[in-house]
Design an enzyme around this catalytic site. Structure first.
Site, PDB file in Angstrom:
ATOM      1  N   HIS A 288       0.703  -1.302   0.065  1.00  0.00           N
ATOM      2  CA  HIS A 288      -0.062   0.259   0.046  1.00  0.00           C
ATOM      3  C   HIS A 288       0.933   1.299  -0.029  1.00  0.00           C
ATOM      4  O   HIS A 288       0.705   1.989  -0.795  1.00  0.00           O
ATOM      5  CB  HIS A 288      -0.972   0.021   1.179  1.00  0.00           C
ATOM      6  CG  HIS A 288      -1.780   1.122   1.445  1.00  0.00           C
ATOM      7  ND1 HIS A 288      -3.321   1.129   0.918  1.00  0.00           N
ATOM      8  CD2 HIS A 288      -1.469   2.661   1.810  1.00  0.00           C
ATOM      9  CE1 HIS A 288      -3.778   2.115   1.041  1.00  0.00           C
ATOM     10  NE2 HIS A 288      -2.499   3.084   1.830  1.00  0.00           N
ATOM     11  N   GLU A 289       1.760   1.411   0.843  1.00  0.00           N
ATOM     12  CA  GLU A 289       2.647   2.434   0.916  1.00  0.00           C
ATOM     13  C   GLU A 289       3.677   2.433  -0.218  1.00  0.00           C
ATOM     14  O   GLU A 289       3.875   3.689  -0.598  1.00  0.00           O
ATOM     15  CB  GLU A 289       3.395   2.336   2.530  1.00  0.00           C
ATOM     16  CG  GLU A 289       2.600   2.531   3.655  1.00  0.00           C
ATOM     17  CD  GLU A 289       1.544   3.759   3.574  1.00  0.00           C
ATOM     18  OE1 GLU A 289       1.430   4.498   2.938  1.00  0.00           O
ATOM     19  OE2 GLU A 289       0.477   3.223   4.385  1.00  0.00           O
ATOM     20  N   HIS A 292       1.979   4.293  -2.948  1.00  0.00           N
ATOM     21  CA  HIS A 292       1.864   5.748  -2.695  1.00  0.00           C
ATOM     22  C   HIS A 292       3.525   6.445  -3.027  1.00  0.00           C
ATOM     23  O   HIS A 292       3.528   7.385  -3.754  1.00  0.00           O
ATOM     24  CB  HIS A 292       1.680   6.178  -1.158  1.00  0.00           C
ATOM     25  CG  HIS A 292       0.336   6.307  -0.869  1.00  0.00           C
ATOM     26  ND1 HIS A 292      -0.688   6.879  -1.257  1.00  0.00           N
ATOM     27  CD2 HIS A 292      -0.423   5.621   0.380  1.00  0.00           C
ATOM     28  CE1 HIS A 292      -1.881   6.766  -0.743  1.00  0.00           C
ATOM     29  NE2 HIS A 292      -1.580   6.106   0.284  1.00  0.00           N
ATOM     30  N   GLU A 319      -4.600   7.836  -3.157  1.00  0.00           N
ATOM     31  CA  GLU A 319      -4.951   6.532  -2.635  1.00  0.00           C
ATOM     32  C   GLU A 319      -5.224   5.477  -3.647  1.00  0.00           C
ATOM     33  O   GLU A 319      -5.294   4.284  -3.520  1.00  0.00           O
ATOM     34  CB  GLU A 319      -6.260   6.822  -1.767  1.00  0.00           C
ATOM     35  CG  GLU A 319      -6.606   5.504  -0.669  1.00  0.00           C
ATOM     36  CD  GLU A 319      -5.602   5.381   0.474  1.00  0.00           C
ATOM     37  OE1 GLU A 319      -4.404   5.907   0.245  1.00  0.00           O
ATOM     38  OE2 GLU A 319      -5.804   4.186   0.950  1.00  0.00           O
TER      39      GLU A 319
END
Ligand code: ZN
Length: 525
Positions: A288-289, A292, A319
């Site tokens: 997830h990170e 980003h 996101e």
């Protein structure tokens, strides 16, 4: 990815030579440089800072924010903007680098000027203290110690919204909350979000009910294993590298509440946590990170640091990048065909018995549960909808802070059918409100919607994508994201970017198609 896949306009340098424009870019970069120092202080506070440094860190954060704000609101910026705006060579084409940059610098300047510097520095101080208070309160599940901090942060945030003023949408006056939302998702209103969320919430609740009552059970047992942090870290790093994250221009560290900070050119920091019973949750946190982080690394910061064209367009789009890697890539069967052997290489016999079927099913385990960041794709947006309604009430004043835990628990019961056991599993679980991040939560669901819509477009544009992912080759996927999303910075609005990348306005249908298509067969529902 080769450069030939990039559309020519986006990363090209400015073509018009103008002294006011050059000076404007320089001032904007200086303000962003101060801001980046603030980001480094904040990253340090979340990772390595000794506990007793908290009070002085709040002073540092407050001073640096005030300096950045003064720089960003320097009247010279206003003079330069006027000079640029009256220069037809600069403003000629609406989406030219120069015109887009000037339009967005104007927007930032007008917003920043509405805030008095004393409010900016007080917010930085109050939120720095509130973050430390939140950590302690969450650990002890003690809302009472956090409550005065939240009340103070909320009153400052409300003051901030009042300074911005209630926006108008096509002549219709919005609400105070919209002024905050506009910082994170420009152009979006609470009313518009409600229009999206209300029917989507009903469809998701229906899907979740069908899944948990399905004829097939999915088990987490096969992936349960306490694995050493060091092995989880090397596994996570191998996945990040395969995704295309440049570790020479970034790091991965450990924190309580994972985040990504794209603080400076060549410096994108990711954090994750290794607290789970299985390696899946930390892996998805890292992916997830990492999503980003790839966006941050794909922005043209080398030449445009601090300029709108070197910044992300909205939190919803940001996101979409993280959720795409976490969910659409990371929870796919194709991904596990590649990643399961990689996991076995790092974890050895502890995961020796794991099969493709069992890890794929566990990765798509659906359950009504308390913690948002651990929630599955089907229930996740229901967590967001709860927070959106509550924070809207906190800002309007309809919900006093003192009533927050009770109201949270009541609504949670109505929506999830579960009794919240304590505030750590309820209203204290998220860091956002302690940061003064109000109007932020809905962008998570917008991100899920954007991600699913991008994913359909990507699969149309790259028919071999599934086969590439099965072999651990993510380069054309990243190339598509660089080309259609990352490189543009704020050249287009989020809604324009979505239309250009996918040919259609944002719709909940791709998300529902994806979830229904993946989860119903798994659950026999
Ligand atoms: Zn995120």
């Amino acid at each position: 990815m080769s450069n030939s896949t990039l559309s020519p306009s986006a990363t090209a340098p400015d073509t018009v030579h103008s002294a006011p424009y050059a000076e404007l870019r320089k001032l904007v970069k200086e303000a962003a440089t101060l801001e980046s120092i603030g980001s480094l202080l904040s990253w340090d506070q979340e990772t390595y800072m000794p506990k007793s440094a908290g009070d002085f860190r709040a002073e540092q954060a407050s001073l640096i924010s005030a300096m950045a704000h003064q720089k960003a609101t320097d009247p010279r910026v206003g003079e330069l903007l006027e000079a640029c705006e009256s220069d037809a060579n600069l403003m000629g084409a609406a989406h030219s680098a120069e015109a887009a940059n000037i339009r967005e610098i104007r927007r930032d300047y007008e917003l920043a000027r509405k805030l008095p510097t004393d409010l900016v520095s007080e917010l930085a101080r109050a939120t720095s203290l509130a973050q430390d208070a939140w950590k302690t309160a969450r650990a002890k599940s003690d809302f009472a110690t956090f409550r005065p901090h939240l009340e103070h942060v909320l009153s400052l945030t409300r003051r901030k919204a009042e300074c911005y003023g209630v926006p108008k949408f096509n002549g219709r006056t919005g609400e105070l909350y919209d002024a905050l939302l506009d910082e994170y998702e420009p152009g979006m209103s609470a009313a518009e979000i409600t229009e999206i969320f209300t029917p989507l919430g009903k469809r998701l609740s229906g899907l979740v009910a069908d899944l948990v009552n399905g004829s097939q059970k999915v088990s987490l047992e096969p992936v349960k294993a306490k694995l050493p942090e060091a092995q989880q870290q090397t596994f996570g790093l191998e996945v990040l590298r395969a995704m295309g994250f440049d570790l020479n221009a970034g790091r991965l560290d450990v924190t309580t509440h994972p985040f990504c900070s794209g603080m400076a050119p060549g410096d994108t920091r990711l954090t994750t946590r290794y607290t789970s019973e299985s390696f899946l949750e930390p892996l998805y946190g890292t992916m997830h990170e990492g999503g980003h982080g790839l966006y941050e690394q794909g922005l043209p910061k080398g030449t445009r640091f601090g300029e709108p064209l070197g910044r992300s367009v909205s939190l919803g789009i940001h996101e979409s990048q993280s959720r795409m890697w976490e969910n659409l890539v990371g929870r796919s069967r194709a991904f596990w065909e590649w990643a399961l052997p990689v996991a076995k290489k790092h974890f050895g016999p502890a995961v020796g018995g794991l099969t493709l079927d069992s890890v794929y099913a566990a990765a798509n385990y659906v359950e009504r549960s308390f913690i948002r960041v651990e929630a599955d794709e089907a229930t996740y947006n229901l967590h967001i909808m709860l927070r959106f309604e509550l924070e809207r009430g906190l800002i309007s004043g309809a919900l006093p802070v003192a009533d927050l835990p009770g109201e949270w628990n009541r609504r949670f019961k109505a929506s999830f059918g579960l009794d919240v056991p304590d505030d750590a599993h309820g209203c204290l679980q998220d860091v956002h409100w302690s940061f003064g991040l109000i109007g932020y939560f809905p962008t998570y669901t917008l991100g899920n919607l954007y991600a699913a819509q991008f994913w359909e477009a990507i699969n149309r544009d790259i028919p071999a994508l599934d086969a590439q992912i099965r072999s651990g080759d993510f380069s054309s996927l990243l190339g598509w994201l660089r080309n259609h999303i990352h490189q543009h910075g704020r050249r287009y609005s989020a809604s324009e970017l979505c239309k250009r990348a996918t040919g259609a306005a944002l719709s909940p249908e791709p998300l529902m198609r994806n979830l229904e298509g993946k989860l119903r067969p798994l659950y026999g529902a």
